[in-house]
Design a protein around this motif. Structure first.
Motif, PDB file in Angstrom:
ATOM      1  N   VAL A   1      10.076   1.753  -1.972  1.00 54.20           N
ATOM      2  CA  VAL A   1      10.061   3.194  -1.695  1.00 54.20           C
ATOM      3  C   VAL A   1       9.883   3.943  -3.008  1.00 54.20           C
ATOM      4  O   VAL A   1      10.211   3.419  -4.083  1.00 54.20           O
ATOM      5  N   HIS A   2       9.339   5.140  -2.911  1.00 56.23           N
ATOM      6  CA  HIS A   2       9.333   6.083  -4.022  1.00 56.23           C
ATOM      7  C   HIS A   2      10.088   7.307  -3.530  1.00 56.23           C
ATOM      8  O   HIS A   2       9.506   8.187  -2.894  1.00 56.23           O
ATOM      9  N   LEU A   3      11.386   7.321  -3.802  1.00 52.73           N
ATOM     10  CA  LEU A   3      12.180   8.463  -3.372  1.00 52.73           C
ATOM     11  C   LEU A   3      11.930   9.626  -4.326  1.00 52.73           C
ATOM     12  O   LEU A   3      11.898   9.456  -5.544  1.00 52.73           O
TER      13      LEU A   3
ATOM     14  N   LEU B   1      12.272   5.224  -7.629  1.00 52.32           N
ATOM     15  CA  LEU B   1      12.147   6.686  -7.686  1.00 52.32           C
ATOM     16  C   LEU B   1      10.795   7.007  -8.286  1.00 52.32           C
ATOM     17  O   LEU B   1      10.291   6.265  -9.134  1.00 52.32           O
ATOM     18  N   ASP B   2      10.183   8.090  -7.810  1.00 50.24           N
ATOM     19  CA  ASP B   2       8.960   8.577  -8.456  1.00 50.24           C
ATOM     20  C   ASP B   2       9.149  10.077  -8.644  1.00 50.24           C
ATOM     21  O   ASP B   2       8.692  10.880  -7.827  1.00 50.24           O
ATOM     22  N   VAL B   3       9.891  10.408  -9.676  1.00 49.09           N
ATOM     23  CA  VAL B   3      10.298  11.805  -9.895  1.00 49.09           C
ATOM     24  C   VAL B   3       9.826  12.285 -11.265  1.00 49.09           C
ATOM     25  O   VAL B   3       9.736  11.502 -12.207  1.00 49.09           O
TER      26      VAL B   3
ATOM     27  N   VAL C   1       6.706   3.486   0.884  1.00 44.22           N
ATOM     28  CA  VAL C   1       6.723   4.868   1.395  1.00 44.22           C
ATOM     29  C   VAL C   1       7.260   5.786   0.308  1.00 44.22           C
ATOM     30  O   VAL C   1       8.357   5.554  -0.213  1.00 44.22           O
ATOM     31  N   GLU C   2       6.478   6.797  -0.052  1.00 47.65           N
ATOM     32  CA  GLU C   2       6.968   7.821  -0.982  1.00 47.65           C
ATOM     33  C   GLU C   2       7.324   9.072  -0.178  1.00 47.65           C
ATOM     34  O   GLU C   2       6.511   9.577   0.612  1.00 47.65           O
ATOM     35  N   SER C   3       8.543   9.587  -0.414  1.00 42.80           N
ATOM     36  CA  SER C   3       9.025  10.751   0.343  1.00 42.80           C
ATOM     37  C   SER C   3       8.024  11.900   0.300  1.00 42.80           C
ATOM     38  O   SER C   3       7.644  12.454   1.342  1.00 42.80           O
ATOM     39  N   ALA C   4       7.579  12.274  -0.901  1.00 42.40           N
ATOM     40  CA  ALA C   4       6.697  13.445  -1.040  1.00 42.40           C
ATOM     41  C   ALA C   4       5.371  13.236  -0.319  1.00 42.40           C
ATOM     42  O   ALA C   4       4.812  14.175   0.253  1.00 42.40           O
ATOM     43  N   HIS C   5       4.868  12.011  -0.339  1.00 43.48           N
ATOM     44  CA  HIS C   5       3.588  11.742   0.324  1.00 43.48           C
ATOM     45  C   HIS C   5       3.729  11.894   1.838  1.00 43.48           C
ATOM     46  O   HIS C   5       2.827  12.417   2.505  1.00 43.48           O
ATOM     47  N   SER C   6       4.868  11.436   2.389  1.00 45.79           N
ATOM     48  CA  SER C   6       5.094  11.613   3.835  1.00 45.79           C
ATOM     49  C   SER C   6       5.152  13.094   4.187  1.00 45.79           C
ATOM     50  O   SER C   6       4.585  13.527   5.188  1.00 45.79           O
TER      51      SER C   6
ATOM     52  N   ILE D   1       0.851  -1.191   0.000  1.00 45.01           N
ATOM     53  CA  ILE D   1       0.000   0.000   0.000  1.00 45.01           C
ATOM     54  C   ILE D   1       0.888   1.242   0.000  1.00 45.01           C
ATOM     55  O   ILE D   1       1.816   1.349   0.811  1.00 45.01           O
ATOM     56  N   GLU D   2       0.597   2.151  -0.944  1.00 45.05           N
ATOM     57  CA  GLU D   2       1.362   3.409  -1.036  1.00 45.05           C
ATOM     58  C   GLU D   2       0.464   4.534  -0.524  1.00 45.05           C
ATOM     59  O   GLU D   2      -0.398   5.032  -1.256  1.00 45.05           O
ATOM     60  N   PRO D   3       0.638   4.942   0.724  1.00 43.16           N
ATOM     61  CA  PRO D   3      -0.278   5.959   1.257  1.00 43.16           C
ATOM     62  C   PRO D   3       0.052   7.365   0.769  1.00 43.16           C
ATOM     63  O   PRO D   3       1.195   7.683   0.442  1.00 43.16           O
TER      64      PRO D   3
END
Ligand code: XUL
Ligand code: MN
Length: 349
Positions: A240-242, A285-287, A212-217, A176-178
């Motif tokens: 992760v989605h950094l 990465l999700d950039v 865990v995606e950095s931007a979402h956190s 799950i990617e919150p």
């Protein structure tokens, strides 16, 4: 380059090479075909590909199951010939008419059925591509105004969908990617804590983890490295989605470390110190490239983010742990703050 735990494997999704449209303006770069994108991965330093179900098989709703499987098999051949591995498949549960009011939590039972059926198709595609990982970004599971949905019911509807997927395939792993908001005003699973809590309501918690995606956190007001640590403590950080994010705005998907290098350092540190990747997890990465970027430089954000990760890995390896421990022992956190800044800036301390 110093290494503690050895090599990392990097991945990204084809949507990360994109044409630059935003809600206020059209595309500014020419589209790049998937086959061309796949040829770029290795040169950029990436071995893993993250897919939405319809990145893998375009327009899949209009195709027979047999046709979807045939196209998935053709894609698997292409991946093999490029030496690439599929990391995960994510059902795109936010685009079709059936998902206007949510997917698993739509108020229309027919639409909820559509979402579960489409998720099962994603599992079939994933199996053909050689991965058992399904990522769920629960884009429209939430509300614009609270009165439209019963929040307790929504949680149980998502559990029902997860159980249907877990029952459908005994090997599937659900990540799950919150994200706390966007497109909805208020997501029902806004944080990794919620996602992990949800996993324990399912019929097989061991097969439900998180990404865990950095931007979402950051959008949720949290420190991404703390969110990663929280998931690591549960053995549930499976991807992760950094990326990076400048404050509480729209989801920016900036290059990793570009808004806050120290925050990026702490993410690399927590991954490195707790042997992230040991069980085959990818550094995803999700950039997105800035809209101003010209065609020729449309993949720089990917290569740059990976390089920043590797440079920060070096900063993790060369951190003076004795000094850090002594400053913690002395409770001189101001001095520790200065040491960390000097270290990150490459200045003599
Ligand atoms: C949305 C987001 C998605 C997911 C994949 O904000 O991050 O790209 O990562 O569906
Ligand atoms: Mn993401």
């Amino acid at each position: 380059m110093a290494k503690i735990n050895g090599e990392y494997r990097f991945s990204f999704g084809p949507w990360n090479i994109h044409e630059g449209e935003d809600p206020f303006g059209p595309v500014v770069r020419r589209p790049v075909a998937l086959s061309r994108k796949l040829k770029l991965y290795k040169g950029l330093g990436f071995d893993g590909v993250q897919f939405h179900d319809d990145d893998a098989v375009p327009d899949l709703d209009s195709k027979s199951h047999e046709q979807v499987m045939k196209e998935a098999r053709a894609l698997k051949k292409r991946l093999d010939s490029e030496g690439l591995t599929a990391e995960f498949v994510a059902p795109r549960l936010w685009f079709a008419r059936e998902t206007i009011d949510g997917a698993y939590t739509s108020n229309d039972p027919k639409c909820r059925r559509y979402a579960i059926d489409r998720s099962k198709t994603s599992i079939d595609i994933a199996n053909v591509l050689g991965t058992n990982r399904i990522v769920l970004w629960l884009a429209r599971e939430g509300s614009y105004i609270r009165e439209t949905k019963n929040p307790r019911e929504e949680v149980l509807q998502i559990v029902e969908a997860l159980n249907a997927m877990l029952d459908y395939d005994p090997n599937v792993r659900i990540l799950i990617e919150p994200k706390p908001n966007e497109p909805v005003d208020s997501a029902i699973i806004p944080s990794i804590g919620h996602a992990i809590g949800l996993s324990y309501l399912t019929c097989d918690p061991a097969r439900v983890g998180g990404l865990v995606e950095s931007a979402h956190s950051i959008l949720a007001g949290f420190d991404p490295s703390d969110d990663m640590a929280y998931a690591l403590a549960h053995d549930k950080l499976w991807s992760v989605h950094l990326n990076d994010q400048s404050g509480l705005k729209f989801d920016e998907d900036k290059s990793f470390g570009s808004a806050d290098l120290r925050r990026a350092f702490n993410q690399v540190r927590v991954l490195e110190e707790y042997s992230y990747g040991r069980n085959g997890e990818w550094v995803g990465l999700d950039v997105k490239a800035m809209r101003t970027q010209k065609q020729a430089g449309n993949t720089k954000h990917l290569a740059n983010s990976r390089k920043t990760f590797l440079m920060l890995l070096d900063k993790v390896a060369t951190l003076d742990r004795d000094l850090e421990a002594a400053l913690i022992k002395a409770r001189d956190y101001e001095e520790l703050d200065r040491y960390i800044l000097c270290h990150l800036m490459g200045e003599k301390y």
